[in-house]
Design a protein around this motif. Structure first.
Motif, PDB file in Angstrom:
ATOM      1  N   ALA A   1      45.802 -28.824  42.923  1.00 11.03           N
ATOM      2  CA  ALA A   1      46.316 -30.073  42.353  1.00 11.03           C
ATOM      3  C   ALA A   1      47.662 -29.837  41.678  1.00 11.03           C
ATOM      4  O   ALA A   1      48.576 -30.652  41.812  1.00 11.03           O
ATOM      5  CB  ALA A   1      45.314 -30.648  41.360  1.00 11.03           C
ATOM      6  N   THR A   2      47.810 -28.698  40.975  1.00 16.34           N
ATOM      7  CA  THR A   2      49.116 -28.459  40.327  1.00 16.34           C
ATOM      8  C   THR A   2      50.168 -28.143  41.393  1.00 16.34           C
ATOM      9  O   THR A   2      51.328 -28.512  41.234  1.00 16.34           O
ATOM     10  CB  THR A   2      49.062 -27.331  39.276  1.00 16.34           C
ATOM     11  OG1 THR A   2      48.274 -26.284  39.783  1.00 16.34           O
ATOM     12  CG2 THR A   2      48.504 -27.801  37.978  1.00 16.34           C
ATOM     13  N   ARG A   3      49.755 -27.520  42.496  1.00 18.66           N
ATOM     14  CA  ARG A   3      50.727 -27.259  43.569  1.00 18.66           C
ATOM     15  C   ARG A   3      51.214 -28.576  44.169  1.00 18.66           C
ATOM     16  O   ARG A   3      52.388 -28.738  44.469  1.00 18.66           O
ATOM     17  CB  ARG A   3      50.095 -26.415  44.670  1.00 18.66           C
ATOM     18  CG  ARG A   3      50.045 -24.971  44.283  1.00 18.66           C
ATOM     19  CD  ARG A   3      49.684 -24.102  45.462  1.00 18.66           C
ATOM     20  NE  ARG A   3      49.520 -22.735  45.027  1.00 18.66           N
ATOM     21  CZ  ARG A   3      48.624 -21.897  45.493  1.00 18.66           C
ATOM     22  NH1 ARG A   3      47.792 -22.282  46.437  1.00 18.66           N
ATOM     23  NH2 ARG A   3      48.553 -20.679  45.031  1.00 18.66           N
ATOM     24  N   ILE A   4      50.278 -29.522  44.351  1.00 21.83           N
ATOM     25  CA  ILE A   4      50.677 -30.826  44.914  1.00 21.83           C
ATOM     26  C   ILE A   4      51.689 -31.480  43.989  1.00 21.83           C
ATOM     27  O   ILE A   4      52.741 -31.949  44.417  1.00 21.83           O
ATOM     28  CB  ILE A   4      49.444 -31.751  45.104  1.00 21.83           C
ATOM     29  CG1 ILE A   4      48.544 -31.200  46.204  1.00 21.83           C
ATOM     30  CG2 ILE A   4      49.873 -33.181  45.437  1.00 21.83           C
ATOM     31  CD1 ILE A   4      47.215 -31.931  46.364  1.00 21.83           C
ATOM     32  N   GLU A   5      51.377 -31.480  42.688  1.00 18.68           N
ATOM     33  CA  GLU A   5      52.279 -32.121  41.728  1.00 18.68           C
ATOM     34  C   GLU A   5      53.660 -31.465  41.741  1.00 18.68           C
ATOM     35  O   GLU A   5      54.674 -32.126  41.617  1.00 18.68           O
ATOM     36  CB  GLU A   5      51.694 -32.052  40.306  1.00 18.68           C
ATOM     37  CG  GLU A   5      50.536 -32.983  40.095  1.00 18.68           C
ATOM     38  CD  GLU A   5      50.870 -34.433  40.419  1.00 18.68           C
ATOM     39  OE1 GLU A   5      51.803 -34.965  39.825  1.00 18.68           O
ATOM     40  OE2 GLU A   5      50.191 -35.018  41.289  1.00 18.68           O
ATOM     41  N   GLY A   6      53.682 -30.157  41.935  1.00 24.09           N
ATOM     42  CA  GLY A   6      54.965 -29.449  41.938  1.00 24.09           C
ATOM     43  C   GLY A   6      55.601 -29.419  43.317  1.00 24.09           C
ATOM     44  O   GLY A   6      56.617 -28.753  43.521  1.00 24.09           O
TER      45      GLY A   6
ATOM     46  N   ARG B   1      44.421 -38.665  41.390  1.00 26.63           N
ATOM     47  CA  ARG B   1      44.151 -37.413  40.674  1.00 26.63           C
ATOM     48  C   ARG B   1      43.243 -37.663  39.464  1.00 26.63           C
ATOM     49  O   ARG B   1      43.497 -38.576  38.681  1.00 26.63           O
ATOM     50  CB  ARG B   1      45.495 -36.838  40.209  1.00 26.63           C
ATOM     51  CG  ARG B   1      45.420 -35.430  39.715  1.00 26.63           C
ATOM     52  CD  ARG B   1      46.798 -34.836  39.654  1.00 26.63           C
ATOM     53  NE  ARG B   1      47.618 -35.498  38.652  1.00 26.63           N
ATOM     54  CZ  ARG B   1      48.300 -34.866  37.715  1.00 26.63           C
ATOM     55  NH1 ARG B   1      48.247 -33.559  37.641  1.00 26.63           N
ATOM     56  NH2 ARG B   1      49.038 -35.523  36.862  1.00 26.63           N
ATOM     57  N   PHE B   2      42.227 -36.846  39.328  1.00 22.47           N
ATOM     58  CA  PHE B   2      41.262 -36.883  38.216  1.00 22.47           C
ATOM     59  C   PHE B   2      40.437 -38.169  38.144  1.00 22.47           C
ATOM     60  O   PHE B   2      39.776 -38.413  37.148  1.00 22.47           O
ATOM     61  CB  PHE B   2      41.949 -36.687  36.846  1.00 22.47           C
ATOM     62  CG  PHE B   2      42.582 -35.339  36.665  1.00 22.47           C
ATOM     63  CD1 PHE B   2      41.829 -34.180  36.823  1.00 22.47           C
ATOM     64  CD2 PHE B   2      43.929 -35.208  36.334  1.00 22.47           C
ATOM     65  CE1 PHE B   2      42.410 -32.929  36.661  1.00 22.47           C
ATOM     66  CE2 PHE B   2      44.512 -33.957  36.176  1.00 22.47           C
ATOM     67  CZ  PHE B   2      43.748 -32.831  36.342  1.00 22.47           C
TER      68      PHE B   2
ATOM     69  N   TYR C   1      41.538 -36.320  45.960  1.00 17.71           N
ATOM     70  CA  TYR C   1      42.992 -36.363  45.763  1.00 17.71           C
ATOM     71  C   TYR C   1      43.646 -35.301  46.653  1.00 17.71           C
ATOM     72  O   TYR C   1      44.614 -35.572  47.374  1.00 17.71           O
ATOM     73  CB  TYR C   1      43.282 -36.117  44.280  1.00 17.71           C
ATOM     74  CG  TYR C   1      44.710 -35.791  43.951  1.00 17.71           C
ATOM     75  CD1 TYR C   1      45.696 -36.763  44.063  1.00 17.71           C
ATOM     76  CD2 TYR C   1      45.082 -34.513  43.517  1.00 17.71           C
ATOM     77  CE1 TYR C   1      47.024 -36.462  43.748  1.00 17.71           C
ATOM     78  CE2 TYR C   1      46.401 -34.208  43.206  1.00 17.71           C
ATOM     79  CZ  TYR C   1      47.358 -35.182  43.324  1.00 17.71           C
ATOM     80  OH  TYR C   1      48.658 -34.881  43.026  1.00 17.71           O
ATOM     81  N   ILE C   2      43.077 -34.090  46.629  1.00 16.38           N
ATOM     82  CA  ILE C   2      43.642 -33.001  47.440  1.00 16.38           C
ATOM     83  C   ILE C   2      43.451 -33.332  48.932  1.00 16.38           C
ATOM     84  O   ILE C   2      44.375 -33.183  49.741  1.00 16.38           O
ATOM     85  CB  ILE C   2      42.975 -31.646  47.076  1.00 16.38           C
ATOM     86  CG1 ILE C   2      43.270 -31.313  45.614  1.00 16.38           C
ATOM     87  CG2 ILE C   2      43.455 -30.536  47.991  1.00 16.38           C
ATOM     88  CD1 ILE C   2      42.389 -30.224  45.016  1.00 16.38           C
ATOM     89  N   SER C   3      42.261 -33.840  49.277  1.00 19.25           N
ATOM     90  CA  SER C   3      41.996 -34.183  50.683  1.00 19.25           C
ATOM     91  C   SER C   3      42.996 -35.217  51.186  1.00 19.25           C
ATOM     92  O   SER C   3      43.510 -35.099  52.305  1.00 19.25           O
ATOM     93  CB  SER C   3      40.584 -34.754  50.846  1.00 19.25           C
ATOM     94  OG  SER C   3      39.646 -33.778  50.504  1.00 19.25           O
ATOM     95  N   SER C   4      43.260 -36.235  50.371  1.00 16.92           N
ATOM     96  CA  SER C   4      44.145 -37.287  50.865  1.00 16.92           C
ATOM     97  C   SER C   4      45.566 -36.756  51.029  1.00 16.92           C
ATOM     98  O   SER C   4      46.275 -37.131  51.956  1.00 16.92           O
ATOM     99  CB  SER C   4      44.108 -38.540  49.987  1.00 16.92           C
ATOM    100  OG  SER C   4      44.757 -38.286  48.794  1.00 16.92           O
ATOM    101  N   GLU C   5      45.958 -35.817  50.158  1.00 16.01           N
ATOM    102  CA  GLU C   5      47.294 -35.214  50.309  1.00 16.01           C
ATOM    103  C   GLU C   5      47.334 -34.376  51.603  1.00 16.01           C
ATOM    104  O   GLU C   5      48.318 -34.433  52.348  1.00 16.01           O
ATOM    105  CB  GLU C   5      47.587 -34.337  49.077  1.00 16.01           C
ATOM    106  CG  GLU C   5      48.896 -33.589  49.120  1.00 16.01           C
ATOM    107  CD  GLU C   5      50.137 -34.470  48.979  1.00 16.01           C
ATOM    108  OE1 GLU C   5      49.975 -35.675  48.733  1.00 16.01           O
ATOM    109  OE2 GLU C   5      51.265 -33.946  49.142  1.00 16.01           O
ATOM    110  N   ILE C   6      46.268 -33.621  51.866  1.00 10.80           N
ATOM    111  CA  ILE C   6      46.243 -32.789  53.085  1.00 10.80           C
ATOM    112  C   ILE C   6      46.359 -33.674  54.322  1.00 10.80           C
ATOM    113  O   ILE C   6      47.161 -33.410  55.220  1.00 10.80           O
ATOM    114  CB  ILE C   6      44.938 -31.937  53.130  1.00 10.80           C
ATOM    115  CG1 ILE C   6      44.948 -30.910  51.998  1.00 10.80           C
ATOM    116  CG2 ILE C   6      44.755 -31.275  54.490  1.00 10.80           C
ATOM    117  CD1 ILE C   6      43.631 -30.161  51.805  1.00 10.80           C
TER     118      ILE C   6
END
Ligand code: ADP
Length: 462
Positions: free
Chosen positions: A295-300, A403-404, A423-428
């Motif tokens: 999640a922090t990698r996505i944000e960054g 997220r969260f 949240y991570i799945s939808s980004e992937i």
């Protein structure tokens, strides 16, 4: 020269257009509003008796407008019979030309162009009030709304009419909407603010209101900036903590495996079983830490992908087998379409499938089935995980990908989790040019699905 408010009182250029009679031909206005009554009043002034009026609106707005127009002296049955008043339902009319979530230009021109041509034969002014764009916007289909505004502009270059669109200002809340809001304004030849401004009567009042709004905007900008900084610091902290936790926890897991081997060798099965339990808990901890790291990698903007060709069904079966090991209480049933080799990050796509299945396990009662199904169409491969669990209430269905975000409510707090998996799945899936969605009914179960293009245009993971 000192400009005083007195100098300015009555300067027409400072006032928004309220004189609908003097509209230049081909005008395309947007009226923002807070209250339905104000919108209806504004449209009532826009529709001149004697002209052709085409109203494409919600049933409530049409009913209120018709009441008012009749008070103004419009003989509704006659006007309808003579084709001077045409009222259409915005949802039904949209259905006539929407195709795969976007308005189809051919269908739009054919239907609405035809309607306007027929309505304007032998008459001069056609005035249209439309809410189809606002409806698309409210449904979250911003691209569809902007495309439809463009189509109206294209049509106005071919045919003569004046158009007024109504949008509730509430649908543009939040900093993220600022860009989209200016895009919508940019599609119109005139922008009319809501009643909080438009109903002020003198230029002096309006200038005071503008000054007040400017001050509010400045303080909000400062507030947003402050929050952005605080959010960034929080993300950095989460990133550092999760990264630092990962190394020791992973080495503890290594030691449990060594211990397990030793206990087995000495046939101390009781200790071996305890260590197995310990390892299961450690796996959960490692899973949570990995979610935080991702999640922090996505944000960054630092989530990395390594694509390769792989057999989709093989991956699904591999994950299902792993997940079945983690639950004895649920039966995972698989029904797969013909397999395809797809170009994607195998590990990340596997992570999405694991997330869907582990949620299905977590949020459904024991002894129920979890179905994993795949199907193909000419362009996509789709996977769906269906459970018979607690379901997701309709109002939470778009938010669970944030997220969260976790659904709250009676008994729900007992389920463990951070609200990061989806949240991570939808980004992937988004970064693979795919689509992710949920269909669910509270208490009856959920279907989580994603589809991936079989041949992505070019996978640059933007
Ligand atoms: P979590 O770790 O909280 O499960 P997710 O991001 O995976 O985080 O899911 C977000 C929220 O969506 C969950 O907290 C839960 O409220 C809801 N949810 C996800 N999957 C399901 C499901 N299969 N059934 C019911 N609710 C679900």
């Amino acid at each position: 020269m000192t400009i005083t408010n007195q100098n300015l009182t009555g300067s027409p250029e400072l006032l928004p257009l309220t004189n609908w009679a003097g509209l230049p031909d081909g005008s395309h206005f947007v009226q923002f509003y807070d209250n339905d009554a104000f919108l209806v009043q504004s449209v009532r002034e826009f529709i001149k008796p004697g002209d052709v009026a085409i109203i494409i609106a919600t049933p409530e707005h049409r009913a209120r407008l018709e009441e008012d127009l009749q008070i103004d002296g419009l003989e509704l049955p006659d006007a309808r019979a003579q084709g001077r008043y045409i009222a259409l339902d915005s949802a039904d009319t949209l259905n006539l030309f929407m195709l795969d979530g976007l308005p189809d230009s051919d269908r739009f021109f054919e239907y609405l162009g035809g309607l306007i041509i027929r309505a304007s034969v032998g008459r001069s002014d056609v005035r249209i009030f439309g809410e189809m764009v606002a409806q698309l916007w409210a449904e979250g289909n911003q691209a569809g709304a902007i495309r439809l505004e463009q189509l109206w502009n294209d049509l106005s270059r071919m045919l003569s009419f004046n158009l007024c669109c109504g949008y509730p200002l509430n649908d543009f809340q939040g900093d993220a909407q600022a860009e989209a809001f200016s895009q919508i304004c940019g599609q119109h030849s005139g922008v009319l603010p809501t009643e909080s401004y438009a109903l002020l009567e003198s230029a002096d009042e309006r200038l005071r209101e503008i000054a007040l709004l400017q001050q509010k905007a400045r303080s909000l900008e400062a507030e947003i900036e402050q929050r952005r900084k605080a959010e960034h610091q929080k993300d950095e902290l989460i990133g550092i903590i999760s990264h630092e936790l990962k190394t020791p926890v992973t080495s503890v897991k290594g030691y449990t495996q060594i211990l397990q081997k030793r206990f087995r060798k000495t046939e101390d099965m009781h200790s071996a079983a305890l260590v197995t339990k310990m390892e299961a808990q450690l796996n959960k901890l490692i899973g949570l830490i990995s979610e935080l790291v991702d999640a922090t990698r996505i944000e960054g903007g630092k989530l990395q992908f390594n694509p390769l060709y792989f057999d989709f069904n093989e991956l699904v079966l591999e994950i299902v087998e792993q997940m079945q090991f983690t639950t004895e209480k649920h039966q995972i049933v698989v029904s797969l379409a013909e397999t395809k080799m797809i170009w994607a990050d195998k590990e990340r796509v596997g992570q999405v499938i694991s997330n869907f299945i582990s949620n299905a396990v977590k949020y459904s009662p024991p002894s129920t089935e979890i179905q994993v199904t795949t199907w193909l169409d000419p362009v996509n491969i789709t996977l769906r995980v269906q459970d018979c669990g607690i379901g997701v209430p309709a109002e939470d269905q778009t938010r669970i990908f944030e997220r969260f975000y976790r659904v709250s409510g009676e008994g729900r707090e007992t389920y463990p989790g951070l609200g990061l998996g989806l949240y991570i799945s939808s980004e992937i899936i988004r970064r693979h040019q795919g689509r992710i969605w949920v269909d669910s009914q509270t208490g009856k179960g959920s279907q989580f699905a994603f589809s991936l293009p079989l041949k992505p245009d070019s996978l640059d993971y933007e």
